[in-house]
Design a protein around this motif. Structure first.
Motif, PDB file in Angstrom:
ATOM      1  N   ASP A   8     -12.104 -29.032  62.813  1.00 20.68           N
ATOM      2  CA  ASP A   8     -13.423 -29.628  63.081  1.00 20.68           C
ATOM      3  C   ASP A   8     -14.283 -28.673  63.905  1.00 20.68           C
ATOM      4  O   ASP A   8     -15.476 -28.507  63.639  1.00 20.68           O
ATOM      5  CB  ASP A   8     -13.288 -30.944  63.838  1.00 20.68           C
ATOM      6  N   ASP A   9     -13.676 -28.033  64.909  1.00 22.27           N
ATOM      7  CA  ASP A   9     -14.410 -27.081  65.755  1.00 22.27           C
ATOM      8  C   ASP A   9     -14.936 -25.911  64.927  1.00 22.27           C
ATOM      9  O   ASP A   9     -16.074 -25.460  65.128  1.00 22.27           O
ATOM     10  CB  ASP A   9     -13.522 -26.560  66.879  1.00 22.27           C
ATOM     11  N   LEU A  10     -14.115 -25.409  64.012  1.00 17.36           N
ATOM     12  CA  LEU A  10     -14.570 -24.309  63.147  1.00 17.36           C
ATOM     13  C   LEU A  10     -15.743 -24.747  62.282  1.00 17.36           C
ATOM     14  O   LEU A  10     -16.699 -23.988  62.084  1.00 17.36           O
ATOM     15  CB  LEU A  10     -13.421 -23.826  62.258  1.00 17.36           C
ATOM     16  N   GLU A  11     -15.677 -25.962  61.767  1.00 14.24           N
ATOM     17  CA  GLU A  11     -16.766 -26.475  60.927  1.00 14.24           C
ATOM     18  C   GLU A  11     -18.063 -26.570  61.727  1.00 14.24           C
ATOM     19  O   GLU A  11     -19.131 -26.187  61.256  1.00 14.24           O
ATOM     20  CB  GLU A  11     -16.364 -27.854  60.377  1.00 14.24           C
ATOM     21  N   ARG A  12     -17.967 -27.044  62.968  1.00 11.54           N
ATOM     22  CA  ARG A  12     -19.165 -27.132  63.827  1.00 11.54           C
ATOM     23  C   ARG A  12     -19.699 -25.748  64.169  1.00 11.54           C
ATOM     24  O   ARG A  12     -20.914 -25.529  64.198  1.00 11.54           O
ATOM     25  CB  ARG A  12     -18.843 -27.918  65.091  1.00 11.54           C
ATOM     26  N   ALA A  13     -18.804 -24.802  64.429  1.00 14.95           N
ATOM     27  CA  ALA A  13     -19.234 -23.438  64.758  1.00 14.95           C
ATOM     28  C   ALA A  13     -20.022 -22.824  63.607  1.00 14.95           C
ATOM     29  O   ALA A  13     -21.013 -22.119  63.829  1.00 14.95           O
ATOM     30  CB  ALA A  13     -18.029 -22.568  65.092  1.00 14.95           C
ATOM     31  N   MET A  14     -19.599 -23.118  62.379  1.00 16.08           N
ATOM     32  CA  MET A  14     -20.290 -22.575  61.203  1.00 16.08           C
ATOM     33  C   MET A  14     -21.765 -22.983  61.174  1.00 16.08           C
ATOM     34  O   MET A  14     -22.609 -22.224  60.706  1.00 16.08           O
ATOM     35  CB  MET A  14     -19.613 -23.073  59.922  1.00 16.08           C
ATOM     36  N   LEU A  15     -22.069 -24.161  61.688  1.00 15.48           N
ATOM     37  CA  LEU A  15     -23.446 -24.665  61.664  1.00 15.48           C
ATOM     38  C   LEU A  15     -24.383 -23.861  62.566  1.00 15.48           C
ATOM     39  O   LEU A  15     -25.595 -23.902  62.377  1.00 15.48           O
ATOM     40  CB  LEU A  15     -23.474 -26.140  62.096  1.00 15.48           C
ATOM     41  N   ARG A  23     -20.823 -16.245  56.769  1.00 16.45           N
ATOM     42  CA  ARG A  23     -20.076 -15.787  55.587  1.00 16.45           C
ATOM     43  C   ARG A  23     -18.714 -15.227  55.991  1.00 16.45           C
ATOM     44  O   ARG A  23     -17.695 -15.529  55.373  1.00 16.45           O
ATOM     45  CB  ARG A  23     -20.867 -14.738  54.817  1.00 16.45           C
ATOM     46  N   ASP A  24     -18.702 -14.390  57.031  1.00 16.94           N
ATOM     47  CA  ASP A  24     -17.452 -13.782  57.486  1.00 16.94           C
ATOM     48  C   ASP A  24     -16.457 -14.844  57.952  1.00 16.94           C
ATOM     49  O   ASP A  24     -15.293 -14.828  57.555  1.00 16.94           O
ATOM     50  CB  ASP A  24     -17.707 -12.791  58.620  1.00 16.94           C
ATOM     51  N   LEU A  25     -16.918 -15.757  58.784  1.00 14.76           N
ATOM     52  CA  LEU A  25     -16.040 -16.816  59.254  1.00 14.76           C
ATOM     53  C   LEU A  25     -15.630 -17.722  58.095  1.00 14.76           C
ATOM     54  O   LEU A  25     -14.481 -18.156  58.021  1.00 14.76           O
ATOM     55  CB  LEU A  25     -16.709 -17.642  60.357  1.00 14.76           C
ATOM     56  N   GLY A  26     -16.538 -17.960  57.178  1.00 17.45           N
ATOM     57  CA  GLY A  26     -16.232 -18.786  56.012  1.00 17.45           C
ATOM     58  C   GLY A  26     -15.099 -18.211  55.180  1.00 17.45           C
ATOM     59  O   GLY A  26     -14.234 -18.953  54.692  1.00 17.45           O
ATOM     60  N   ARG A  27     -15.067 -16.892  55.038  1.00 20.92           N
ATOM     61  CA  ARG A  27     -13.968 -16.250  54.303  1.00 20.92           C
ATOM     62  C   ARG A  27     -12.633 -16.469  55.010  1.00 20.92           C
ATOM     63  O   ARG A  27     -11.614 -16.736  54.371  1.00 20.92           O
ATOM     64  CB  ARG A  27     -14.247 -14.767  54.114  1.00 20.92           C
ATOM     65  N   LEU A  28     -12.636 -16.355  56.329  1.00 22.64           N
ATOM     66  CA  LEU A  28     -11.411 -16.595  57.091  1.00 22.64           C
ATOM     67  C   LEU A  28     -10.975 -18.057  56.993  1.00 22.64           C
ATOM     68  O   LEU A  28      -9.787 -18.355  56.816  1.00 22.64           O
ATOM     69  CB  LEU A  28     -11.607 -16.212  58.554  1.00 22.64           C
ATOM     70  N   ILE A  29     -11.934 -18.945  57.107  1.00 24.46           N
ATOM     71  CA  ILE A  29     -11.624 -20.372  57.021  1.00 24.46           C
ATOM     72  C   ILE A  29     -11.058 -20.712  55.655  1.00 24.46           C
ATOM     73  O   ILE A  29     -10.122 -21.517  55.545  1.00 24.46           O
ATOM     74  CB  ILE A  29     -12.869 -21.222  57.345  1.00 24.46           C
ATOM     75  N   THR A  30     -11.576 -20.099  54.612  1.00 23.63           N
ATOM     76  CA  THR A  30     -11.056 -20.349  53.267  1.00 23.63           C
ATOM     77  C   THR A  30      -9.579 -19.991  53.196  1.00 23.63           C
ATOM     78  O   THR A  30      -8.764 -20.744  52.648  1.00 23.63           O
ATOM     79  CB  THR A  30     -11.856 -19.548  52.219  1.00 23.63           C
ATOM     80  N   ARG A  31      -9.202 -18.871  53.768  1.00 30.00           N
ATOM     81  CA  ARG A  31      -7.790 -18.471  53.774  1.00 30.00           C
ATOM     82  C   ARG A  31      -6.934 -19.429  54.596  1.00 30.00           C
ATOM     83  O   ARG A  31      -5.823 -19.789  54.197  1.00 30.00           O
ATOM     84  CB  ARG A  31      -7.656 -17.039  54.281  1.00 30.00           C
ATOM     85  N   ILE A  32      -7.458 -19.845  55.739  1.00 28.58           N
ATOM     86  CA  ILE A  32      -6.750 -20.812  56.584  1.00 28.58           C
ATOM     87  C   ILE A  32      -6.575 -22.132  55.832  1.00 28.58           C
ATOM     88  O   ILE A  32      -5.493 -22.727  55.838  1.00 28.58           O
ATOM     89  CB  ILE A  32      -7.510 -21.034  57.908  1.00 28.58           C
ATOM     90  N   ASP A  33      -7.642 -22.595  55.196  1.00 28.51           N
ATOM     91  CA  ASP A  33      -7.588 -23.849  54.442  1.00 28.51           C
ATOM     92  C   ASP A  33      -6.566 -23.782  53.312  1.00 28.51           C
ATOM     93  O   ASP A  33      -5.811 -24.734  53.094  1.00 28.51           O
ATOM     94  CB  ASP A  33      -8.962 -24.194  53.857  1.00 28.51           C
ATOM     95  N   GLU A  34      -6.547 -22.674  52.606  1.00 30.65           N
ATOM     96  CA  GLU A  34      -5.593 -22.529  51.502  1.00 30.65           C
ATOM     97  C   GLU A  34      -4.155 -22.607  52.009  1.00 30.65           C
ATOM     98  O   GLU A  34      -3.307 -23.255  51.399  1.00 30.65           O
ATOM     99  CB  GLU A  34      -5.827 -21.208  50.764  1.00 30.65           C
ATOM    100  N   GLU A  35      -3.894 -21.972  53.125  1.00 31.91           N
ATOM    101  CA  GLU A  35      -2.546 -22.000  53.699  1.00 31.91           C
ATOM    102  C   GLU A  35      -2.204 -23.401  54.208  1.00 31.91           C
ATOM    103  O   GLU A  35      -1.090 -23.893  54.013  1.00 31.91           O
ATOM    104  CB  GLU A  35      -2.425 -20.977  54.834  1.00 31.91           C
ATOM    105  N   PHE A  36      -3.158 -24.051  54.857  1.00 31.88           N
ATOM    106  CA  PHE A  36      -2.924 -25.407  55.357  1.00 31.88           C
ATOM    107  C   PHE A  36      -2.652 -26.355  54.192  1.00 31.88           C
ATOM    108  O   PHE A  36      -1.734 -27.179  54.251  1.00 31.88           O
ATOM    109  CB  PHE A  36      -4.125 -25.884  56.174  1.00 31.88           C
ATOM    110  N   GLU A  37      -3.421 -26.221  53.127  1.00 27.34           N
ATOM    111  CA  GLU A  37      -3.219 -27.078  51.961  1.00 27.34           C
ATOM    112  C   GLU A  37      -1.855 -26.800  51.315  1.00 27.34           C
ATOM    113  O   GLU A  37      -1.170 -27.722  50.877  1.00 27.34           O
ATOM    114  CB  GLU A  37      -4.345 -26.874  50.950  1.00 27.34           C
TER     115      GLU A  37
END
Length: 62
Positions: A8-15, A23-37
């Protein structure tokens, strides 16, 4: 802190980031999300939490 709270904190930071950093953080979050999923399973009993983010609807491995 729970994983879901941190996500949730990462999502708020993106805003609040400028486009390039977003974009840079979004790429990292995508990798984190894929691993979490990959490491979790859907939790059908928590589907109402999807309004807060899909990561709240996952059951972590124990």
């Amino acid at each position: 802190m729970e994983v879901e709270d941190a996500r949730d904190d990462l999502e708020r930071a993106m805003l609040h980031l400028p486009p390039g950093a977003r974009r840079d953080l979004g790429r990292l979050i995508t990798r984190i999300d894929e691993e979490f999923e990959r490491r979790t399973l859907p939790e059908p009993n928590n589907i109402e939490l999807a309004m807060f983010g899909w990561w709240w609807t996952r059951m972590r491995e124990r």
